[in-house]
Design a protein around this motif. Structure first.
Motif, PDB file in Angstrom:
ATOM      1  N   VAL A 301       5.302  19.186  35.669  1.00 33.82           N
ATOM      2  CA  VAL A 301       4.401  19.185  34.346  1.00 33.82           C
ATOM      3  C   VAL A 301       5.213  19.915  33.501  1.00 33.82           C
ATOM      4  CG1 VAL A 301       2.745  20.211  33.025  1.00 33.82           C
ATOM      5  CG2 VAL A 301       2.032  19.015  34.903  1.00 33.82           C
ATOM      6  N   GLU A 302       5.500  19.306  32.225  1.00 33.06           N
ATOM      7  CA  GLU A 302       6.328  19.922  31.383  1.00 33.06           C
ATOM      8  C   GLU A 302       5.772  20.292  30.024  1.00 33.06           C
ATOM      9  OE1 GLU A 302      10.683  19.045  29.013  1.00 33.06           O
ATOM     10  OE2 GLU A 302       9.858  17.635  30.797  1.00 33.06           O
ATOM     11  N   TYR A 303       5.766  21.517  29.579  1.00 27.85           N
ATOM     12  CA  TYR A 303       5.247  22.063  28.283  1.00 27.85           C
ATOM     13  C   TYR A 303       6.132  21.872  27.234  1.00 27.85           C
ATOM     14  CZ  TYR A 303       1.304  23.822  31.045  1.00 27.85           C
ATOM     15  OH  TYR A 303       0.211  23.839  31.634  1.00 27.85           O
ATOM     16  N   THR A 304       5.448  21.689  25.991  1.00 32.67           N
ATOM     17  CA  THR A 304       6.176  21.814  24.834  1.00 32.67           C
ATOM     18  C   THR A 304       5.836  23.128  24.182  1.00 32.67           C
ATOM     19  OG1 THR A 304       6.317  19.464  24.398  1.00 32.67           O
ATOM     20  CG2 THR A 304       6.823  20.890  22.674  1.00 32.67           C
ATOM     21  N   GLY A 305       6.796  24.058  23.603  1.00 38.74           N
ATOM     22  CA  GLY A 305       6.436  25.111  23.089  1.00 38.74           C
ATOM     23  C   GLY A 305       6.291  24.981  21.616  1.00 38.74           C
ATOM     24  N   SER A 306       6.135  25.510  20.573  1.00 39.33           N
ATOM     25  CA  SER A 306       5.992  25.622  19.423  1.00 39.33           C
ATOM     26  C   SER A 306       6.284  26.953  18.593  1.00 39.33           C
ATOM     27  CB  SER A 306       4.523  25.071  18.857  1.00 39.33           C
ATOM     28  OG  SER A 306       4.802  24.624  17.564  1.00 39.33           O
ATOM     29  N   VAL A 307       6.512  26.924  17.330  1.00 44.43           N
ATOM     30  CA  VAL A 307       6.656  27.932  16.437  1.00 44.43           C
ATOM     31  C   VAL A 307       5.603  27.466  15.191  1.00 44.43           C
ATOM     32  CG1 VAL A 307       8.055  29.243  14.858  1.00 44.43           C
ATOM     33  CG2 VAL A 307       8.888  28.685  17.113  1.00 44.43           C
ATOM     34  N   HIS A 308       4.808  28.482  14.882  1.00 37.68           N
ATOM     35  CA  HIS A 308       4.044  28.383  13.632  1.00 37.68           C
ATOM     36  C   HIS A 308       4.077  29.554  12.729  1.00 37.68           C
ATOM     37  CE1 HIS A 308       0.820  26.503  16.685  1.00 37.68           C
ATOM     38  NE2 HIS A 308       2.004  25.780  16.652  1.00 37.68           N
ATOM     39  N   VAL A 309       4.543  29.147  11.565  1.00 41.04           N
ATOM     40  CA  VAL A 309       4.649  30.437  10.469  1.00 41.04           C
ATOM     41  C   VAL A 309       3.803  30.353   9.388  1.00 41.04           C
ATOM     42  CG1 VAL A 309       6.317  31.290   8.746  1.00 41.04           C
ATOM     43  CG2 VAL A 309       7.193  30.193  10.960  1.00 41.04           C
ATOM     44  N   ALA A 310       2.976  31.274   9.523  1.00 43.23           N
ATOM     45  CA  ALA A 310       1.910  31.210   8.305  1.00 43.23           C
ATOM     46  C   ALA A 310       2.051  32.008   7.145  1.00 43.23           C
ATOM     47  CB  ALA A 310       0.550  31.909   9.039  1.00 43.23           C
ATOM     48  N   PHE A 311       1.761  31.434   5.893  1.00 44.40           N
ATOM     49  CA  PHE A 311       1.994  32.149   4.733  1.00 44.40           C
ATOM     50  C   PHE A 311       0.655  32.460   4.090  1.00 44.40           C
ATOM     51  CE2 PHE A 311       5.677  29.890   5.731  1.00 44.40           C
ATOM     52  CZ  PHE A 311       6.872  30.917   5.338  1.00 44.40           C
ATOM     53  N   GLY A 312       0.141  33.533   3.942  1.00 46.50           N
ATOM     54  CA  GLY A 312      -1.281  33.758   3.049  1.00 46.50           C
ATOM     55  C   GLY A 312      -0.757  33.833   1.733  1.00 46.50           C
ATOM     56  N   LEU A 313      -1.849  33.156   0.945  1.00 43.21           N
ATOM     57  CA  LEU A 313      -1.181  33.044  -0.497  1.00 43.21           C
ATOM     58  C   LEU A 313      -2.484  33.637  -1.244  1.00 43.21           C
ATOM     59  CD1 LEU A 313       0.128  29.458  -0.857  1.00 43.21           C
ATOM     60  CD2 LEU A 313       1.335  31.375  -0.264  1.00 43.21           C
ATOM     61  N   ASP A 314      -2.214  34.171  -2.667  1.00 38.43           N
ATOM     62  CA  ASP A 314      -3.029  34.623  -3.548  1.00 38.43           C
ATOM     63  C   ASP A 314      -3.905  33.916  -4.290  1.00 38.43           C
ATOM     64  OD1 ASP A 314      -1.158  34.061  -5.292  1.00 38.43           O
ATOM     65  OD2 ASP A 314      -0.807  36.004  -6.243  1.00 38.43           O
ATOM     66  N   ARG A 315      -3.578  32.389  -4.008  1.00 35.00           N
ATOM     67  CA  ARG A 315      -4.185  31.377  -4.657  1.00 35.00           C
ATOM     68  C   ARG A 315      -4.141  30.334  -3.923  1.00 35.00           C
ATOM     69  NH1 ARG A 315      -0.474  29.920 -10.095  1.00 35.00           N
ATOM     70  NH2 ARG A 315       1.149  28.713  -8.802  1.00 35.00           N
ATOM     71  N   PRO A 316      -4.878  29.050  -4.036  1.00 28.92           N
ATOM     72  CA  PRO A 316      -4.512  27.755  -3.244  1.00 28.92           C
ATOM     73  C   PRO A 316      -3.297  26.860  -3.790  1.00 28.92           C
ATOM     74  CG  PRO A 316      -6.953  28.038  -4.073  1.00 28.92           C
ATOM     75  CD  PRO A 316      -6.165  29.077  -4.866  1.00 28.92           C
ATOM     76  N   THR A 317      -2.951  26.283  -3.065  1.00 29.99           N
ATOM     77  CA  THR A 317      -1.861  25.114  -3.388  1.00 29.99           C
ATOM     78  C   THR A 317      -2.277  24.156  -4.297  1.00 29.99           C
ATOM     79  OG1 THR A 317      -2.180  23.912  -1.525  1.00 29.99           O
ATOM     80  CG2 THR A 317      -0.436  25.725  -1.153  1.00 29.99           C
ATOM     81  N   ALA A 318      -1.361  23.666  -4.886  1.00 29.61           N
ATOM     82  CA  ALA A 318      -1.280  22.363  -5.637  1.00 29.61           C
ATOM     83  C   ALA A 318      -1.750  21.229  -5.035  1.00 29.61           C
ATOM     84  CB  ALA A 318      -0.290  21.947  -6.664  1.00 29.61           C
ATOM     85  N   GLU A 319      -1.018  21.207  -3.634  1.00 28.86           N
ATOM     86  CA  GLU A 319      -1.216  20.152  -2.855  1.00 28.86           C
ATOM     87  C   GLU A 319      -2.553  20.213  -2.006  1.00 28.86           C
ATOM     88  OE1 GLU A 319      -1.460  17.246  -0.762  1.00 28.86           O
ATOM     89  OE2 GLU A 319       0.621  17.275  -1.594  1.00 28.86           O
ATOM     90  N   LYS A 320      -3.300  19.277  -2.340  1.00 32.50           N
ATOM     91  CA  LYS A 320      -4.736  19.112  -1.907  1.00 32.50           C
ATOM     92  C   LYS A 320      -5.143  18.448  -0.591  1.00 32.50           C
ATOM     93  CE  LYS A 320      -5.951  21.039  -5.762  1.00 32.50           C
ATOM     94  NZ  LYS A 320      -6.297  22.197  -5.854  1.00 32.50           N
ATOM     95  N   ALA A 321      -4.190  17.869  -0.011  1.00 34.43           N
ATOM     96  CA  ALA A 321      -4.213  17.522   1.516  1.00 34.43           C
ATOM     97  C   ALA A 321      -4.598  18.780   2.525  1.00 34.43           C
ATOM     98  CB  ALA A 321      -3.075  16.806   1.952  1.00 34.43           C
ATOM     99  N   VAL A 322      -5.434  18.216   3.639  1.00 37.81           N
ATOM    100  CA  VAL A 322      -5.687  19.481   4.725  1.00 37.81           C
ATOM    101  C   VAL A 322      -4.362  19.377   5.718  1.00 37.81           C
ATOM    102  CG1 VAL A 322      -8.171  19.040   4.503  1.00 37.81           C
ATOM    103  CG2 VAL A 322      -6.730  17.736   6.314  1.00 37.81           C
ATOM    104  N   MET A 323      -3.504  18.524   5.352  1.00 36.31           N
ATOM    105  CA  MET A 323      -2.427  18.228   6.279  1.00 36.31           C
ATOM    106  C   MET A 323      -1.400  17.419   5.696  1.00 36.31           C
ATOM    107  SD  MET A 323      -1.759  16.865  10.173  1.00 36.31           S
ATOM    108  CE  MET A 323      -2.653  15.221   9.950  1.00 36.31           C
TER     109      MET A 323
END
Length: 473
Positions: A301-323
């Motif tokens: 069995v082979e796993y894929t790793g990942s890197v996730h980088v989070a940016f918490g903002l002081d306001r929402p983004t102009a982009e409205k999609a969830v992803m």
């Protein structure tokens, strides 16, 4: 009770007040689900987890940083996850399921195209507008209709007959254009397995489509997706920082040897049965009695790793999609971004925004050990290149890096055929059961819940209990 359990350990049953005792190794979503269902069916359940309570839920955990809940793995949940929604009801948090926006973004030529995944006609219309070669879509949809009938959340064996080639091989055989592979199949493959189309079984993109198409949209939980495993854990006996050393089965029961993190003497739990809900390599290390065909497969069995980088903002983004998905034709490392503040009110602190940048498995495996500052700068540079979420430049109030090494199992061509064979061959009289998507099904949170339900049901049968009280599937 013991009089109707002639094949179980009388000592373990007597020590648990006349109830069968089951030890569950692992407090990920699969372990917690199986423990919760077995407890509902009258068992005394002990859960042993090697990490701390902050990471309960494993790949379905949500950790808190400066008021933001960061999902460690799964983030977007489909209304087609009916077993998960049923589990939330049973756990008493059905009222904390939040309807989510279903607007997702697909990138082509640095432009984000939006579509609604909750409605089949709207999604189809959006794909027709987005697809670089719309004439390829009828082939994809025809194949999806043919394959989806075999995609059972609880049993993937029927899908095995469609397995045997990679996503890239499938595309070549069907005469799909390179643009279709780059902008449609590659993003679906990344969402399913974080792996490249050349390595992944052709079933992967259809599994993702099956999760989205005609499902009625998406949902989330207040406090992140980890709200569900936290609720399950609160109703169970969970010992954290417990390092399990060995699981041994005999004719009268199961012995689970473990040690606390403080280095105190090893302890042995004697039980009537055991559920192992841990990564496949760990299961091999713990359960030396695993029969060779299973051990040989899980060793590969082979796993894929990942890197996730989070940016918490002081306001929402102009982009409205969830992803927003980013195909490799647009960026070689970035998979895309998740925008939890766009899912549902209350998902992030009022007036704030949250950007989760996710990287491809191949890139992550090579760069995971970089210092946090370097990974954050890589994320900034990637988002700059594709012109996504410019707010991270001057509106960031929190950053955090997640780097799971065993993020997801990706299935290679032929793996589903082997899983179909092995899934039916596990000894029916065994007191040890495996739970989780890493073993006999797809490596996803919902498949893990369904796998756990099967493990609980089979142990219920093995222990001679009636399933009526905890009927689930």
């Amino acid at each position: 009770m013991s009089s109707v359990l002639p094949t179980t350990s009388r000592r373990a049953t007597e020590e648990s007040g006349g109830r069968p005792h089951v030890v569950v190794v692992g407090a990920g979503i699969a372990g917690l689900t199986s423990a919760f269902l077995l407890q509902r069916r009258g068992c005394k359940v002990t859960v042993l987890e090697r990490s701390g309570p902050e990471y309960v839920g494993g790949r379905m955990a949500s950790i808190q940083r400066d008021g933001f809940y960061l999902d460690t793995g799964a983030s977007l949940l489909s209304r087609r996850y009916r077993a998960m929604l049923r589990l939330a009801d049973l756990a008493g948090i059905g009222d904390q399921v939040l309807p989510s926006s279903d607007v997702v973004g697909l990138m082509r030529d640095r432009r984000v195209h939006h579509l609604r995944v909750g409605s089949l006609p709207r999604m189809a219309a959006g794909l027709l507008r987005f697809a670089p070669f719309p004439t390829d879509l009828p082939k994809l949809m025809a194949d999806h209709v043919r394959i989806r009938r075999t995609l059972d959340w609880y049993d993937m064996s029927a899908a095995a007959r469609h397995d045997g080639e990679s996503v890239a091989g499938y595309a070549a055989r069907r005469g799909l254009r390179p643009g279709t592979v780059d902008h449609l199949l590659d993003p679906l493959c990344m969402l399913a397995s974080l792996q490249d189309v050349e390595r992944t079984s052709s079933i992967a993109p259809f599994m993702l489509l099956n999760s989205l198409l005609g499902g009625g949209g998406l949902f989330t939980f207040a406090g992140g997706v980890g709200r569900l495993p936290r609720s399950l854990a609160a109703q169970l006996s969970v010992t954290y920082h417990a390092h399990v050393r060995q699981v041994e089965e005999n004719s009268s029961g199961v012995s689970v040897t473990w040690q606390a993190e403080d280095g105190t003497a090893e302890r042995t739990e004697r039980a009537d049965a055991c559920v192992m809900a841990v990564p496949a390599p760990q299961a091999l290390d713990l359960y030396a009695q695993m029969e060779r065909p299973f051990a040989d497969f899980f060793r590969r069995v082979e796993y894929t790793g990942s890197v996730h980088v989070a940016f918490g903002l002081d306001r929402p983004t102009a982009e409205k999609a969830v992803m927003v998905n980013v195909p490799r034709a647009e960026h070689p490392a970035l998979v895309g971004v998740i925008l939890p503040h766009n899912t549902a009110p209350g998902r992030v602190p009022q007036g704030r925004g949250l950007v989760m940048a996710h990287f491809r498995g191949s890139w992550s495996d090579q760069h995971r050990d970089l210092p946090e500052e370097r990974l954050i700068e890589h994320a900034r540079a990637a988002l700059r290149t594709v012109r996504l979420t410019p707010e991270i430049e001057d509106r960031t109030v929190m950053t955090h890096v997640l780097r799971p090494g065993q993020c997801v199992v990706f299935r290679r061509p032929g793996d589903y055929r082997e899983l179909a064979r092995l899934g039916k061959a596990w000894p029916s009289n065994s007191r040890v059961r495996l739970a989780g998507g890493d073993f006999f099904t797809q490596s996803s949170t919902h498949h893990s819940i369904c796998s756990a339900a099967i493990a609980a049901r089979r142990l219920t049968d093995r222990l001679g209990l009636t399933p009526a009280q905890g009927s689930y599937k």
